[in-house]
Design an enzyme around this catalytic site. Sequence first.
Site, PDB file in Angstrom:
ATOM      1  CG  ASN A 208       6.962  -0.597 -10.290  1.00 38.08           C
ATOM      2  OD1 ASN A 208       5.753  -0.749 -10.425  1.00 38.08           O
ATOM      3  ND2 ASN A 208       7.499  -0.049  -9.220  1.00 38.08           N
ATOM      4  CE  LYS A 286      -4.621 -16.736 -21.782  1.00 36.25           C
ATOM      5  NZ  LYS A 286      -4.515 -17.110 -23.170  1.00 36.25           N
ATOM      6  N   PRO A 303       3.579  -5.197   0.904  1.00 35.47           N
ATOM      7  CG  PRO A 303       4.973  -6.960   1.519  1.00 35.47           C
ATOM      8  CD  PRO A 303       3.775  -6.631   0.673  1.00 35.47           C
ATOM      9  CG  ASP A 304       7.558   0.619   1.799  1.00 38.78           C
ATOM     10  OD1 ASP A 304       8.766   0.287   1.763  1.00 38.78           O
ATOM     11  OD2 ASP A 304       7.135   1.705   1.386  1.00 38.78           O
ATOM     12  CG  PHE A 323      17.552   3.618  -5.269  1.00 41.86           C
ATOM     13  CD1 PHE A 323      18.344   2.908  -4.381  1.00 41.86           C
ATOM     14  CD2 PHE A 323      18.131   4.112  -6.430  1.00 41.86           C
ATOM     15  CE1 PHE A 323      19.689   2.694  -4.634  1.00 41.86           C
ATOM     16  CE2 PHE A 323      19.479   3.912  -6.698  1.00 41.86           C
ATOM     17  CZ  PHE A 323      20.263   3.202  -5.801  1.00 41.86           C
ATOM     18  CE  LYS A 337       8.923   7.944  -2.732  1.00 46.94           C
ATOM     19  NZ  LYS A 337       9.073   7.652  -4.165  1.00 46.94           N
ATOM     20  CE  LYS A 341       9.063   4.396   0.662  1.00 49.82           C
ATOM     21  NZ  LYS A 341       8.811   3.227  -0.157  1.00 49.82           N
TER      22      LYS A 341
END
Length: 398
Positions: A208, A286, A303-304, A323, A337, A341
């Site tokens: 990200n 590679k 995994p969260d 966040f 969210k 969570k």
Amino acid sequence: MLGGKRILLIIGGGIAAYKALDLIRRLRERGASVTPVLTRAAEEFVTPLSVAALAGNKLYRDLFDLTDEAEMGHIELSRSADLIVVAPATADLMAKMAHGFAGDLASTLLLATDTPVLVAPAMNVRMWDHPASVRNRALLAEDGIRFVGPNDGTMACGEFGPGRMSEPLEIVAAVEAALADGPLKGRRILVTSGPTHEPIDPVRYIANRSSGAQGTAIAAALSGLGAEVIFVTGPADVPPPDGVTVIKVDTARQMLEAVQNALPADAAIFAAAVADWRVASASDQKMKKTAGALPVLEFAENPDILATVSQMTEGRPPLVVGFAAETTDVVAHATAKRARKGCDWIVANDVSPATGIMGGNENAVILISDDGPEEWPRMTKDQVARRLANRLVEALTA
Ligand code: CTP
């Protein structure tokens, strides 16, 4: 400033011991008094005379020095300081600390003390990465030992990597943070930050976008209020703050493991931009470009970390903050969210490219708690961090 603070400085036997001489000067410049202790091995690197002269204080050298025992026993010596600093902390000294050995003066002092301890590790990169050192560090962190460094860099042995002792001024900042008398003194707070990198093969990864600036600012603000901060960071653009315990990871799974090892904590703030997916079977070699054939990547879910910690039935930090980086319907998505969570607060923001928040210095956030959404004006990431840190003070000290 360290006026009137008493530091017991244990100097271990490594080449970085020469930096301890400068450290003594820097600590004294700021008003601290320094009582030095040299291990036998340290005496191979710096002389007792130079250490004692710079410290302007009595130097302690060996457990069986009976004169010293008569003057001040090792128990008293270990407890008469505001902070014990071990610099350089060699692999050997850290192993002794982790396992409670007390075969010489330094390790005896460390076992006999109830004073906070800050260690500045210094060792060869292979020694630092060895599973035994990794285990010892985890044990020491569990015991509440604080760390500063090590840094990445070229070492005296010619190798490159983590293991180089922090510079004297970095250690001074960590000493100041450890002794800071802020409203969060005695609180242990975990902060995740930065992106994670999920390998496709040894040279490619998915990630990200995240500079790590907001997480870093939060860690610095909490440390400034006296908290002990455990900073678990992916490969960020901005360097981690001084005065916090830094645990570097690459992948989401490593981040989860580091977070679990760092618990318990009084609060946990999950500012990292964790990659939701990893490549299911990352290649060891590679991947080569072959004419006409495009690679097909199969993904697996990571995994969260926030959800895992929020939903812990035992040992959950009393305050868990997530966040939510959104590009549409910010409040609705972030509220959902938070419920999904199971965290206590969500710091939501709009990261659409037009906002300039991603990679910029400013942030415009909405804090969502049991009381509903609370919109904060646009401000710098440092200001967001300080305001959030003050909210933590209110929540934790209420
Ligand atoms: N987070 C985490 N572990 C993950 C994914 C996210 O700990 N594997 C945390 C982030 O650190 C952040 C919060 O969860 O505090 C929300 O992250 P975000 O990426 O916005 O949420 P997702 O669950 O990925 O939701 P979506 O991608 O559907 O918006």
